[in-house]
Design an enzyme around this catalytic site. Sequence first.
Site, mmCIF file in Angstrom:
data_model
loop_
_atom_site.group_PDB
_atom_site.id
_atom_site.type_symbol
_atom_site.label_atom_id
_atom_site.label_comp_id
_atom_site.label_asym_id
_atom_site.label_seq_id
_atom_site.Cartn_x
_atom_site.Cartn_y
_atom_site.Cartn_z
ATOM 1 N N GLU A 16 -6.509 -4.657 2.495
ATOM 2 C CA GLU A 16 -5.324 -4.522 1.676
ATOM 3 C C GLU A 16 -4.590 -3.250 2.061
ATOM 4 O OE1 GLU A 16 -6.044 -5.600 -2.271
ATOM 5 O OE2 GLU A 16 -3.964 -5.266 -2.877
ATOM 6 N N ALA A 18 -0.920 -0.748 1.590
ATOM 7 C CA ALA A 18 -0.231 -0.198 0.426
ATOM 8 C C ALA A 18 0.574 -1.273 -0.299
ATOM 9 C CB ALA A 18 0.689 0.937 0.877
ATOM 10 N N VAL A 22 -3.874 -8.519 3.569
ATOM 11 C CA VAL A 22 -3.839 -9.021 4.943
ATOM 12 C C VAL A 22 -4.976 -10.026 5.120
ATOM 13 C CG1 VAL A 22 -3.854 -8.402 7.397
ATOM 14 C CG2 VAL A 22 -2.902 -6.806 5.724
ATOM 15 N N LYS A 37 0.272 -10.711 6.658
ATOM 16 C CA LYS A 37 0.370 -9.713 5.582
ATOM 17 C C LYS A 37 1.285 -10.278 4.513
ATOM 18 C CE LYS A 37 0.777 -5.150 6.461
ATOM 19 N NZ LYS A 37 1.390 -3.797 6.637
ATOM 20 N N ASP A 129 2.813 7.897 10.607
ATOM 21 C CA ASP A 129 1.449 7.745 10.067
ATOM 22 C C ASP A 129 0.480 7.341 11.174
ATOM 23 O OD1 ASP A 129 -0.560 7.853 8.197
ATOM 24 O OD2 ASP A 129 -0.154 5.878 7.326
HETATM 25 P P1 AMP Z 1 -2.026 -2.471 6.593
HETATM 26 O O1 AMP Z 1 -1.265 -3.080 5.464
HETATM 27 O O2 AMP Z 1 -1.252 -2.562 7.900
HETATM 28 O O3 AMP Z 1 -2.539 -1.099 6.287
HETATM 29 O O4 AMP Z 1 -3.330 -3.405 6.823
HETATM 30 C C1 AMP Z 1 -4.415 -3.490 5.908
HETATM 31 C C2 AMP Z 1 -5.690 -3.887 6.658
HETATM 32 O O5 AMP Z 1 -5.524 -5.163 7.259
HETATM 33 C C3 AMP Z 1 -6.009 -2.955 7.823
HETATM 34 O O6 AMP Z 1 -6.847 -1.929 7.453
HETATM 35 C C4 AMP Z 1 -6.723 -3.885 8.794
HETATM 36 O O7 AMP Z 1 -8.090 -3.977 8.440
HETATM 37 C C5 AMP Z 1 -6.113 -5.225 8.552
HETATM 38 N N1 AMP Z 1 -5.076 -5.553 9.537
HETATM 39 C C6 AMP Z 1 -3.758 -5.240 9.482
HETATM 40 N N2 AMP Z 1 -3.092 -5.731 10.542
HETATM 41 C C7 AMP Z 1 -4.006 -6.376 11.298
HETATM 42 C C8 AMP Z 1 -3.926 -7.100 12.547
HETATM 43 N N3 AMP Z 1 -2.775 -7.268 13.209
HETATM 44 N N4 AMP Z 1 -5.075 -7.609 13.033
HETATM 45 C C9 AMP Z 1 -6.243 -7.447 12.366
HETATM 46 N N5 AMP Z 1 -6.373 -6.788 11.210
HETATM 47 C C10 AMP Z 1 -5.282 -6.242 10.665
#
Ligand code: AMP
Length: 319
Positions: A16, A18, A22, A37, A129
């Site tokens: 998840e 912010a 996902v 997402k 970031d």
């Molecule tokens: P974020 O909202 O981008 O911080 O994504 C939350 C979590 O989803 C991250 O910590 C990853 O574990 C996973 N995640 C995000 N984007 C990807 C991606 N393109 N491929 C695999 N895992 C992802």
Amino acid sequence: MLQSMQSYMVLERLGEGAHGVVVRAKELATGRIVALKKVSVRPHQILPVMVFREIKALQHLDHPNVVTLEHVFTHGSAFVMCFEYAERDLADLLKSSRTPMPEPHVKTWSHMLLSGVAHLHEHSILHRDLKPANLLITLAGQLKITDFGQARLFDASVSPTSYPMSHQVATRWYRAPELLYGARYYTEAVDLWAVGAIIGELLHHAPLFPGQNDIDQLYVVLSSLGTPSDDEWPTMRQLPDFHKIHFPEFPKRSVEDLIPDASPSALDLVGQFLVYDGAKRTSAVDALKHHYFQVAPFPVDVTVSPLDLNFASTAAPSD
Ligand code: AMP
């Protein structure tokens, strides 16, 4: 073809961020695995600014070291972003190894990180970031910069930016000193500090500046590198919080003191990023030409195992 949730089979929840959950999903038409997402938007609410930023930034970018945003579509009241899928990230690669990374691997990841950052900055995008958890790694060994929720366009012809920006950006351990002193006008140099901290962490096998809160972060940086002089950082006293925070005078220290086992060329590269005055930090484009990448041991192709995800370790704070 127009994408919708019907185009995918959801396989598992990945995490998840912010603003949204996902999930890993299979694209039914091709069998490809993707990351979706989902951002819920309540009726009459506008799209959260971070999501808008992420989409706008990624629409400008097309590079092997930047995650690809393949589609954006709505699903009921939710907004869905479909990304290429990556199995690992640099934070869990670091955690899953008990020994320091071999230098050819450090060079591989560093070179890919710099290539991706050079692409962002060429397109006037500040990421704001950068940290190991935002550097996805595919099994084929490609590093992909992700999470553009704090990204912003900047005007490269104006240095620093002519309009104020938030200093509450970047995860603490990777936050540049000008942000720690509350700078509202800054440049892509904030990303370059983070790059230095990340490459340093790869070499050192531990975070370089693991501050426990925002004040402690400044303490850790200043005590690690020494108190900057006015010559070194002429604009320091004009920063909004400079006169609010007082520390003792710390003796000058070099990056070699921080990462004693690194090679001289690695230290020279990291030292060009971990410079107090952002105007003096090397650019990503110039860093790609650094002799660190021209001398043995050379970068190698790294394939990554999906299996060893379960080692415990400290995680960077998520703020
Ligand atoms: P974020 O909202 O981008 O911080 O994504 C939350 C979590 O989803 C991250 O910590 C990853 O574990 C996973 N995640 C995000 N984007 C990807 C991606 N393109 N491929 C695999 N895992 C992802």
